[in-house]
Write a protein that holds these residues in place. Structure first.
Motif, PDB file in Angstrom:
ATOM      1  N   ILE A 176      -8.552 -19.907  20.225  1.00  0.00           N
ATOM      2  CA  ILE A 176      -7.854 -19.936  18.940  1.00  0.00           C
ATOM      3  C   ILE A 176      -6.353 -19.816  19.087  1.00  0.00           C
ATOM      4  O   ILE A 176      -5.605 -20.121  18.157  1.00  0.00           O
ATOM      5  CB  ILE A 176      -8.376 -18.818  18.024  1.00  0.00           C
ATOM      6  N   GLY A 177      -5.862 -19.341  20.237  1.00  0.00           N
ATOM      7  CA  GLY A 177      -4.426 -19.251  20.469  1.00  0.00           C
ATOM      8  C   GLY A 177      -3.778 -18.051  19.788  1.00  0.00           C
ATOM      9  O   GLY A 177      -4.422 -17.309  19.029  1.00  0.00           O
ATOM     10  N   ILE A 178      -2.481 -17.885  20.058  1.00  0.00           N
ATOM     11  CA  ILE A 178      -1.716 -16.736  19.551  1.00  0.00           C
ATOM     12  C   ILE A 178      -0.361 -17.237  19.082  1.00  0.00           C
ATOM     13  O   ILE A 178       0.282 -18.072  19.740  1.00  0.00           O
ATOM     14  CB  ILE A 178      -1.504 -15.683  20.661  1.00  0.00           C
ATOM     15  N   GLU A 179       0.110 -16.719  17.971  1.00  0.00           N
ATOM     16  CA  GLU A 179       1.460 -17.055  17.524  1.00  0.00           C
ATOM     17  C   GLU A 179       2.486 -16.388  18.436  1.00  0.00           C
ATOM     18  O   GLU A 179       2.326 -15.218  18.818  1.00  0.00           O
ATOM     19  CB  GLU A 179       1.672 -16.593  16.085  1.00  0.00           C
ATOM     20  N   GLN A 186       1.462 -17.606  27.435  1.00  0.00           N
ATOM     21  CA  GLN A 186       2.004 -18.808  26.803  1.00  0.00           C
ATOM     22  C   GLN A 186       0.920 -19.354  25.886  1.00  0.00           C
ATOM     23  O   GLN A 186      -0.219 -19.564  26.329  1.00  0.00           O
ATOM     24  CB  GLN A 186       2.378 -19.851  27.863  1.00  0.00           C
ATOM     25  N   SER A 187       1.275 -19.591  24.615  1.00  0.00           N
ATOM     26  CA  SER A 187       0.226 -20.004  23.674  1.00  0.00           C
ATOM     27  C   SER A 187       0.841 -20.552  22.403  1.00  0.00           C
ATOM     28  O   SER A 187       2.045 -20.386  22.150  1.00  0.00           O
ATOM     29  CB  SER A 187      -0.682 -18.799  23.361  1.00  0.00           C
ATOM     30  N   ALA A 188      -0.004 -21.187  21.628  1.00  0.00           N
ATOM     31  CA  ALA A 188       0.333 -21.626  20.272  1.00  0.00           C
ATOM     32  C   ALA A 188      -0.960 -21.616  19.476  1.00  0.00           C
ATOM     33  O   ALA A 188      -2.041 -21.861  20.029  1.00  0.00           O
ATOM     34  CB  ALA A 188       0.961 -23.027  20.285  1.00  0.00           C
ATOM     35  N   PRO A 189      -0.918 -21.314  18.163  1.00  0.00           N
ATOM     36  CA  PRO A 189      -2.142 -21.256  17.351  1.00  0.00           C
ATOM     37  C   PRO A 189      -2.932 -22.556  17.433  1.00  0.00           C
ATOM     38  O   PRO A 189      -2.384 -23.645  17.286  1.00  0.00           O
ATOM     39  CB  PRO A 189      -1.605 -21.009  15.940  1.00  0.00           C
ATOM     40  N   LEU A 240     -13.507 -15.744  26.741  1.00  0.00           N
ATOM     41  CA  LEU A 240     -14.826 -16.041  26.170  1.00  0.00           C
ATOM     42  C   LEU A 240     -14.962 -15.531  24.735  1.00  0.00           C
ATOM     43  O   LEU A 240     -15.726 -16.071  23.931  1.00  0.00           O
ATOM     44  CB  LEU A 240     -15.917 -15.394  27.031  1.00  0.00           C
ATOM     45  N   LYS A 241     -14.203 -14.446  24.429  1.00  0.00           N
ATOM     46  CA  LYS A 241     -14.324 -13.804  23.124  1.00  0.00           C
ATOM     47  C   LYS A 241     -13.583 -14.585  22.034  1.00  0.00           C
ATOM     48  O   LYS A 241     -14.124 -14.846  20.951  1.00  0.00           O
ATOM     49  CB  LYS A 241     -13.790 -12.369  23.208  1.00  0.00           C
ATOM     50  N   PHE A 242     -12.321 -14.954  22.309  1.00  0.00           N
ATOM     51  CA  PHE A 242     -11.477 -15.551  21.270  1.00  0.00           C
ATOM     52  C   PHE A 242     -11.597 -17.070  21.315  1.00  0.00           C
ATOM     53  O   PHE A 242     -10.663 -17.775  21.709  1.00  0.00           O
ATOM     54  CB  PHE A 242     -10.036 -15.092  21.440  1.00  0.00           C
ATOM     55  N   THR A 243     -12.759 -17.588  20.941  1.00  0.00           N
ATOM     56  CA  THR A 243     -13.010 -19.025  20.969  1.00  0.00           C
ATOM     57  C   THR A 243     -13.059 -19.569  19.554  1.00  0.00           C
ATOM     58  O   THR A 243     -13.284 -18.846  18.581  1.00  0.00           O
ATOM     59  CB  THR A 243     -14.342 -19.319  21.686  1.00  0.00           C
TER      60      THR A 243
END
Length: 787
Positions: free
Chosen positions: A718-721, A765-768, A688-691
């Motif tokens: 927003i995703g993570i590198e 698992q993520s991408a920006p 909920l925070k990192f939107t």
């Protein structure tokens, strides 16, 4: 994670692999021992003999990967290793683009280090690998790689030798059966040449017609037919000339002149040119016609098939040792045409040494006793190659000694000899490998009680090279406290076939006590113990290192406990003054803010905000410190209820952001309920925070996998590198300024510790710009102990 390409000669390799007849077969002690030797030599907990099939890799031998028999080829490290000729080494799979995302790396069994030596057959086909695996990164030295390559050569040789052995055994059984059928057949079996002259005459023919072989061989078969049937006899032979096998009823004459009603099956025998120089008659007495009628055709057909497909190499020589007849199998094996050998001395086809042996031993024995059994000779093929054979022969001596024939059967044992030589080479290689790796081998023959030690085993025991251990005193080399352990392991192995792998104390001949790793297994034959085999390795230095590591771990654990207690006390004691600073700052802001300047109010705001952030940080630190000391005993916890409890205080946040939260059916797990709320609360709170600009879409997934549940929290934020994946689970590590996203940098570290305390793993698992999926696993059985 792209799969490995296929081998350039994939179809040929798969055909060679199938020809080995090894896939999906039971474990074999020799191959298990080679895999264990690789594990010991390279110091890894896992070693496999892996065969790369069309869509899978299958483990013929498995050390340390309990329960696994195969994996899909797309996941197999070995599918890459078979593309080369040298040992393929992956020091750390996480840093290798080919394997970093491999489920066998990121999940169970957590492969980090891999080294695979290709298994190449004599024809050049690479069918798989002998590989070693560790869950920790490592870099093998050159000696270990050389050892792994040597052991892979031994494995390939053993796989090919087992096929040759089976083929030889089958041929021997087939030859023995054919000879038995010919000797003991109830039907008369007669061979005629183109002029109806009898050339072969079995014991049943002698019983049926009253003529001995010596009396009838060489005479015309017309002596057996009444005058009225001789024309039909010639017609039947003419049909054989054009290749027509057939069965007919006829009347034949006994030696005493009486008539015999018989059923005759005539089978043509073709030579290399397609002609029929001879034909075989299967003759059955039909005086009891009704009883024999049902079985005659089937018996004749069986004999015909046997005669056509027998694997026997046969030849017949006359009194002057010249060849008068050879079988097609004889010609095929030695590469000759029939007209090249008939009439030549049989000795012409032997090597000089075998020719001398036959003249000195073989021929005199046949003349004196009438037979010879299993004399080993070497024949020379037409193209100059040498074939090893076992020759057995029977002399057919009639009234005229000059007319007697010798019928010989030859068993080609070339492959068996090659196999024996390969086995000796393999044993020599294992002996040398053991010396280099410090691993000794041993065996015990159950029937004789004879013990064999390799030179390295003698070195470990501190005895000289000529020392011969005895069954009665071999146990005395073990320390008294270790003797019951090895005795129990051997007794269990003899009773159930279970192998053993023990660390025991050994007393050397010089009195020095050392630690050894004793590995062994029992080989069975027809359900009875046949032989015990095993390996021995001096692990004294490793045990000393293990003890030092244990001492250091205990000291580190004590230090961590003390540090945890200090963090708890320090954080707890800081709460009160910070609470006073924050509370009085808030009172000051409410009651006297109007009397302060703008700069004073700004300073007051920073003071209250700083105090509140310090309180939040201390609360998170206390939660982290209490995980081990105040964690509750695991109980059944319904994650659906935990999620409902977590979402209740987030109701306003969800309304403000327009968040939409869905979930799969969540399981009941055995866990600490408070820590489960902390875990899901942090992960859902972060989602909920990192939107971004879009309303949050959050989905909780649940998937059951072997041994555990995999729970995931997926968002569209927003995703993570990927380069930050390892950093975000570290204490106080933040990827954003507090002005952008609030937080203390402890939440994910807390999640990681909770999951690991419950015996699971956590990852992301993520991408920006594409959202993130945080996942964790929880065992579907209670954890064995608390962290």
């Amino acid at each position: 994670m792209p799969p490995a390409p296929f081998r350039p000669d994939e179809a040929r390799v798969l055909a060679a692999l199938q020809a080995l007849q090894v896939l999906d077969t039971p474990a074999e002690p020799m191959l298990d021992a080679l895999a264990r030797a690789a594990s010991i030599a390279c110091g890894t907990p896992i070693a496999l003999i892996s065969l790369v099939d069309a869509e899978r890799q299958w483990f013929k031998a498995n050390v340390g990967l309990d329960g696994a028999t195969e994996t899909h080829r797309d996941l197999a490290f070995c599918a890459h290793a078979v593309l080369g000729t040298e040992v393929m080494v992956v020091p750390d799979a996480r840093n290798d683009a080919r394997f970093a995302a491999n489920p066998l790396v990121v999940g169970d069994p957590g492969i980090r280090f891999y080294a695979g030596a290709p298994l190449r057959l004599k024809g050049g086909e690479t069918i798989g690998t002998l590989c070693v695996i560790d869950r920790q990164p490592r870099q093998p030295d050159e000696q270990q790689l050389a050892l792994l390559g040597c052991l892979a050569t031994a494995v390939a040789g053993a796989l090919e030798a087992r096929v040759a052995s089976k083929q030889v055994e089958a041929a021997v059984r087939e030859m023995a059966w054919a000879a038995m059928v010919l000797e003991h057949s109830a039907d008369a079996i007669i061979s005629l040449d183109a002029d109806l002259v009898v050339r072969r005459w079995n014991p049943a023919a002698e019983r049926l017609f009253g003529y001995s072989a010596a009396e009838i061989i060489g005479r015309s078969a017309s002596v057996l037919a009444p005058a009225a049937e001789r024309a039909g006899q010639q017609q039947a032979r003419n049909r054989a000339v054009v290749g027509q096998a057939h069965t007919y009823d006829a009347v034949r004459l006994h030696k005493d002149g009486s008539e015999l009603p018989v059923s005759i099956t005539l089978v043509p025998e073709f030579d290399e040119q397609g002609h029929v120089p001879t034909a075989t008659l299967f003759v059955r007495d039909t005086r009891h016609h009704q009883r024999a009628l049902a079985n005659s055709a089937a018996a004749a057909e069986m004999m015909r098939r046997h005669y056509e497909h027998t694997p026997l190499m046969l030849h017949v020589i006359d009194a002057s040792n010249r060849l008068v007849m050879v079988s097609n199998r004889w010609l095929d094996a030695l590469g000759y045409q029939r007209d090249e050998v008939i009439g030549r001395p049989s000795l012409d086809f032997l090597t000089p040494a075998s020719r001398e042996k036959a003249m000195r031993q073989g021929l005199p024995t046949i003349r004196d006793t009438g037979r010879i059994d299993d004399i080993e000779l070497q024949f020379v093929t037409r193209d100059g190659r040498v074939r090893d054979v076992l020759l057995s022969a029977i002399a057919d001596i009639g009234p005229d000694p000059q007319a007697h024939l010798v019928v010989a059967g030859l068993q080609d044992i070339t492959e068996r000899k090659l196999q024996e030589a390969a086995r000796r080479d393999s044993e020599d290689l294992l002996e040398r490998t053991g010396q280099v790796a410090g691993v000794g081998g041993w065996s015990l023959d159950v029937a004789s009680g004879r013990i064999r030690w390799s030179s390295e085993t003698r070195r470990i025991h501190g005895v000289d090279a000529g020392y011969q251990p005895q069954l009665e005193n071999a146990i005395e080399f073990y320390a008294p406290e270790s003797r019951p352990l090895i005795q129990a392991a051997v007794q269990t192995g003899m009773a159930t076939g279970a192998p053993w792998d023990l660390e025991l104390q050994l007393l050397r001949m010089d009195g020095r006590q050392i630690w050894v790793r004793a590995v062994g297994a029992v080989e069975f034959e027809d359900g009875r113990p046949l032989r015990l085999v095993g390996a021995l390795q001096d692990i004294t230095e490793r045990r000393l290192l293990d003890q030092r590591l244990t001492d250091k771990r205990l000291a580190l654990a004590r230090s961590n406990d003390e540090l945890e207690r200090f963090a708890y006390v320090a954080s707890h004691d800081l709460q009160e003054p910070l609470r006073m600073v924050t509370s009085y700052g808030q009172l000051l802001a409410r009651r006297h803010a109007d009397g302060l300047s703008a700069e004073g109010r700004e300073f007051l705001h920073y003071m209250v905000d700083g105090g509140q952030r310090a309180q939040a940080l201390i609360r998170d630190l206390l939660s982290l410190a209490r995980l081990g000391s105040e964690g509750r005993a695991p109980v059944p916890v319904a994650l659906e209820q935990v999620l409902a409890d977590v979402l209740q205080p987030l109701r306003l946040k969800r309304q403000e952001t327009g968040a939409h939260i869905t979930h799969d059916a969540l399981p009941v797990v055995t866990a600490d309920p408070v820590q489960m709320r902390q875990l899901l609360g942090n992960l859902v709170g972060n989602a909920l925070k990192f939107t971004g600009a879009r309303p949050p879409l959050i989905h909780l997934g649940a998937q059951r996998e072997p041994g555990h549940w995999r729970i995931s929290v997926q968002d569209n934020g927003i995703g993570i590198e990927p380069k930050f994946f390892g950093r975000i689970f570290v204490l106080f590590q933040r990827l954003h300024l507090r002005s952008e996203h609030e937080g203390t940098g402890i939440g994910l570290a807390l999640c990681k510790k909770i999951v690991e305390r419950h015996g699971g793993n956590i990852g992301v698992q993520s991408a920006p710009g594409e959202g993130a999926t945080f996942w964790f696993t929880l065992p579907d059985t209670p954890p064995s102990s608390e962290a």
